[in-house]
Write a protein that holds these residues in place. Structure first.
Motif, PDB file in Angstrom:
ATOM      1  N   SER A 188       0.841  -1.196   0.000  1.00 30.29           N
ATOM      2  CA  SER A 188       0.000   0.000   0.000  1.00 30.29           C
ATOM      3  C   SER A 188       0.879   1.249   0.000  1.00 30.29           C
ATOM      4  N   GLY A 189       0.423   2.272  -0.736  1.00 23.31           N
ATOM      5  CA  GLY A 189       1.195   3.501  -0.833  1.00 23.31           C
ATOM      6  C   GLY A 189       2.161   3.527  -1.989  1.00 23.31           C
ATOM      7  N   SER A 190       2.255   2.411  -2.707  1.00 22.25           N
ATOM      8  CA  SER A 190       3.136   2.349  -3.874  1.00 22.25           C
ATOM      9  C   SER A 190       2.506   3.066  -5.063  1.00 22.25           C
ATOM     10  N   PHE A 191       3.335   3.387  -6.041  1.00 23.03           N
ATOM     11  CA  PHE A 191       2.885   4.049  -7.262  1.00 23.03           C
ATOM     12  C   PHE A 191       3.298   3.231  -8.481  1.00 23.03           C
ATOM     13  N   ILE A 232      -5.269   0.827 -21.987  1.00 15.88           N
ATOM     14  CA  ILE A 232      -4.165   1.271 -21.136  1.00 15.88           C
ATOM     15  C   ILE A 232      -4.606   1.342 -19.675  1.00 15.88           C
ATOM     16  N   LYS A 233      -5.818   1.834 -19.428  1.00 16.46           N
ATOM     17  CA  LYS A 233      -6.294   1.913 -18.043  1.00 16.46           C
ATOM     18  C   LYS A 233      -6.480   0.537 -17.413  1.00 16.46           C
ATOM     19  N   ALA A 234      -6.624  -0.484 -18.244  1.00 23.23           N
ATOM     20  CA  ALA A 234      -6.716  -1.849 -17.723  1.00 23.23           C
ATOM     21  C   ALA A 234      -5.410  -2.309 -17.092  1.00 23.23           C
ATOM     22  N   PHE A 235      -4.305  -1.599 -17.355  1.00 27.92           N
ATOM     23  CA  PHE A 235      -3.017  -1.925 -16.741  1.00 27.92           C
ATOM     24  C   PHE A 235      -2.926  -1.457 -15.298  1.00 27.92           C
ATOM     25  N   LEU A 236      -3.948  -0.749 -14.803  1.00 26.33           N
ATOM     26  CA  LEU A 236      -3.862  -0.098 -13.493  1.00 26.33           C
ATOM     27  C   LEU A 236      -4.989  -0.537 -12.562  1.00 26.33           C
ATOM     28  N   PRO A 237      -5.243  -1.834 -12.440  1.00 25.76           N
ATOM     29  CA  PRO A 237      -6.387  -2.274 -11.631  1.00 25.76           C
ATOM     30  C   PRO A 237      -6.248  -1.889 -10.166  1.00 25.76           C
ATOM     31  N   GLY A 238      -7.309  -1.278  -9.644  1.00 22.72           N
ATOM     32  CA  GLY A 238      -7.360  -0.949  -8.218  1.00 22.72           C
ATOM     33  C   GLY A 238      -6.558   0.264  -7.801  1.00 22.72           C
ATOM     34  N   LEU A 239      -5.938   0.974  -8.742  1.00 22.26           N
ATOM     35  CA  LEU A 239      -5.122   2.133  -8.390  1.00 22.26           C
ATOM     36  C   LEU A 239      -5.936   3.429  -8.485  1.00 22.26           C
ATOM     37  N   ASP A 240      -5.579   4.380  -7.643  1.00 22.78           N
ATOM     38  CA  ASP A 240      -6.155   5.728  -7.725  1.00 22.78           C
ATOM     39  C   ASP A 240      -5.264   6.543  -8.657  1.00 22.78           C
ATOM     40  N   LEU A 241      -5.840   7.024  -9.766  1.00 25.02           N
ATOM     41  CA  LEU A 241      -5.040   7.752 -10.741  1.00 25.02           C
ATOM     42  C   LEU A 241      -4.792   9.182 -10.270  1.00 25.02           C
ATOM     43  N   THR A 248      -8.387  18.671 -11.651  1.00 22.29           N
ATOM     44  CA  THR A 248      -8.996  17.609 -12.447  1.00 22.29           C
ATOM     45  C   THR A 248      -8.982  16.303 -11.682  1.00 22.29           C
ATOM     46  N   THR A 249      -9.747  15.334 -12.175  1.00 17.90           N
ATOM     47  CA  THR A 249      -9.698  13.990 -11.615  1.00 17.90           C
ATOM     48  C   THR A 249      -8.636  13.191 -12.355  1.00 17.90           C
ATOM     49  N   GLY A 250      -8.211  12.086 -11.759  1.00 19.21           N
ATOM     50  CA  GLY A 250      -7.142  11.290 -12.347  1.00 19.21           C
ATOM     51  C   GLY A 250      -7.556  10.636 -13.657  1.00 19.21           C
ATOM     52  N   ASP A 251      -6.678  10.674 -14.640  1.00 20.09           N
ATOM     53  CA  ASP A 251      -6.949  10.034 -15.916  1.00 20.09           C
ATOM     54  C   ASP A 251      -5.651   9.994 -16.719  1.00 20.09           C
ATOM     55  N   LEU A 252      -5.732   9.374 -17.903  1.00 21.42           N
ATOM     56  CA  LEU A 252      -4.615   9.428 -18.832  1.00 21.42           C
ATOM     57  C   LEU A 252      -4.453  10.861 -19.337  1.00 21.42           C
ATOM     58  N   CYS A 274      -0.043  10.979 -29.754  1.00 17.77           N
ATOM     59  CA  CYS A 274      -0.222   9.519 -29.812  1.00 17.77           C
ATOM     60  C   CYS A 274       0.654   8.808 -28.786  1.00 17.77           C
ATOM     61  N   ILE A 275       0.953   9.468 -27.662  1.00 15.60           N
ATOM     62  CA  ILE A 275       1.623   8.812 -26.552  1.00 15.60           C
ATOM     63  C   ILE A 275       1.132   9.446 -25.259  1.00 15.60           C
ATOM     64  N   VAL A 276       0.707   8.610 -24.315  1.00 18.34           N
ATOM     65  CA  VAL A 276       0.108   9.116 -23.075  1.00 18.34           C
ATOM     66  C   VAL A 276       0.903   8.632 -21.867  1.00 18.34           C
ATOM     67  N   GLY A 277       0.738   9.362 -20.765  1.00 17.21           N
ATOM     68  CA  GLY A 277       1.325   8.973 -19.507  1.00 17.21           C
ATOM     69  C   GLY A 277       0.268   8.951 -18.418  1.00 17.21           C
ATOM     70  N   VAL A 278       0.521   8.162 -17.395  1.00 11.37           N
ATOM     71  CA  VAL A 278      -0.410   8.068 -16.265  1.00 11.37           C
ATOM     72  C   VAL A 278       0.365   7.582 -15.050  1.00 11.37           C
ATOM     73  N   VAL A 279      -0.047   8.083 -13.882  1.00 13.55           N
ATOM     74  CA  VAL A 279       0.533   7.634 -12.617  1.00 13.55           C
ATOM     75  C   VAL A 279      -0.618   7.247 -11.711  1.00 13.55           C
ATOM     76  N   GLY A 280      -0.518   6.075 -11.100  1.00 12.68           N
ATOM     77  CA  GLY A 280      -1.540   5.603 -10.177  1.00 12.68           C
ATOM     78  C   GLY A 280      -0.934   5.231  -8.832  1.00 12.68           C
ATOM     79  N   ARG A 281      -1.720   5.376  -7.778  1.00 13.02           N
ATOM     80  CA  ARG A 281      -1.278   5.042  -6.412  1.00 13.02           C
ATOM     81  C   ARG A 281      -2.112   3.890  -5.872  1.00 13.02           C
ATOM     82  N   LYS A 282      -1.436   2.942  -5.227  1.00 11.84           N
ATOM     83  CA  LYS A 282      -2.143   1.811  -4.621  1.00 11.84           C
ATOM     84  C   LYS A 282      -2.640   2.199  -3.232  1.00 11.84           C
ATOM     85  N   PRO A 283      -3.954   2.144  -2.996  1.00 13.55           N
ATOM     86  CA  PRO A 283      -4.501   2.532  -1.694  1.00 13.55           C
ATOM     87  C   PRO A 283      -3.946   1.678  -0.555  1.00 13.55           C
TER      88      PRO A 283
END
Length: 283
Positions: A188-191, A232-241, A248-252, A274-283
């Motif tokens: 928990s707390g990882s990104f 791409i968002k399927a790569f981030l299951p359960g994470l808070d973006l 704004t709210t979290g998104d790509l 045609c290239i996106v970035g995203v960071v997610g945090r594990k609750p």
């Protein structure tokens, strides 16, 4: 799912074979480096027929890495980084960015190309907090049980997992199960930070993404998927973006627009869209 199911052609190490394009060397060529062969430059020349600014994919990817790592070390307070598919050393590597915040931050680079590992170890031999491990990033079990990873990273404390410009070279399937295995292992707390080739699914940009993908996959490199936002968002299951802009709210977000360093005066070209970035945090 077993690691055997994660096998992808682009995960086979190329090493010094000048007759085969290397993902690491193609990126090096796109960034203007010197550690590449003619076969690697041919990949970029092939895609440039439909996307003259193809090198901007690599620059957008690299600049996102810089800003995301700075955020993770400073605002995120992360002191452990697992950089998957690190590629050939260049200016502003992960350890240089995060160790400016705290010189004792531990960084483990993962790659399975022997040339990348050799270059990396030579560069980092005097850095006690930066390490290289040889493993296939598309085999999470091998990475997560690797002796170097387990020696220098404490999995009871938050870790930043970086997949910057890597997952679009995974072509066996959509890769959601692969990333779920990594995320399950993080405390928990990882990104997790991801940069990925993107298909915006608009008529003009969607066609450009499909044409670039076709050329990358049928080039000597053999990989380069342009996935949709949903994929791409399927790569981030359960994470808070993490929000990509104030208010704004979290998104790509396009890599160049994810918390940029200053005002943008030059419009983005179509390749940079045609290239996106995203960071997610594990609750």
């Amino acid at each position: 799912m077993s690691d055997a199911m994660y096998t992808a052609p682009s995960s086979v190490p190329v090493g010094v074979d000048p007759s085969r394009a290397s993902i690491a060397r193609v990126y090096d060529a796109a960034l203007g480096g010197k550690d590449n062969y003619e076969i690697d430059r041919q990949v970029l020349a092939q895609v440039a027929r439909v996307a003259p600014e193809v090198n901007d994919l690599a620059w957008s990817n690299r600049n996102f890495l810089t800003r995301a790592c700075r955020f993770l070390a400073d605002q995120g307070g992360i002191r452990q980084f697992l950089d998957c598919g690190s590629g050939l050393p260049t200016a502003e590597n992960t350890h240089q960015i995060v160790q400016r915040v705290d010189p004792e931050t531990e960084v483990v680079y993962i790659d399975n190309d022997p040339v990348v590992i050799s270059h990396g170890r030579a560069l980092l031999e005097e850095n006690d907090h930066t390490h290289f491990a040889g493993a296939d990033i598309f085999s999470p079990g091998d990475v997560l049980t690797n002796d170097v990873v387990r020696t220098y990273l404490d999995f009871t404390k938050p870790i930043a997992l970086l997949q910057i410009g890597t997952l679009h070279h995974y072509t066996a399937d959509n890769g959601a199960d692969l990333m779920a295995e990594y995320i399950d292992a993080l405390p928990s707390g990882s990104f997790v930070a991801i940069a990925h080739f993107f298909n915006p699914e608009t008529p003009e940009l969607g066609e450009l993404a499909r044409r670039m993908e076709e050329l990358f996959i049928h080039s000597p490199m053999g990989s380069g998927r342009f996935r949709t936002a949903t994929e791409i968002k399927a790569f981030l299951p359960g994470l808070d973006l993490i929000p990509a802009h104030p208010g704004t709210t979290g998104d790509l977000e396009l890599c160049d627009l994810w918390w940029p360093d200053g005002p943008r005066l030059r419009p983005l070209n179509d390749v940079e869209k045609c290239i996106v970035g995203v960071v997610g945090r594990k609750p």
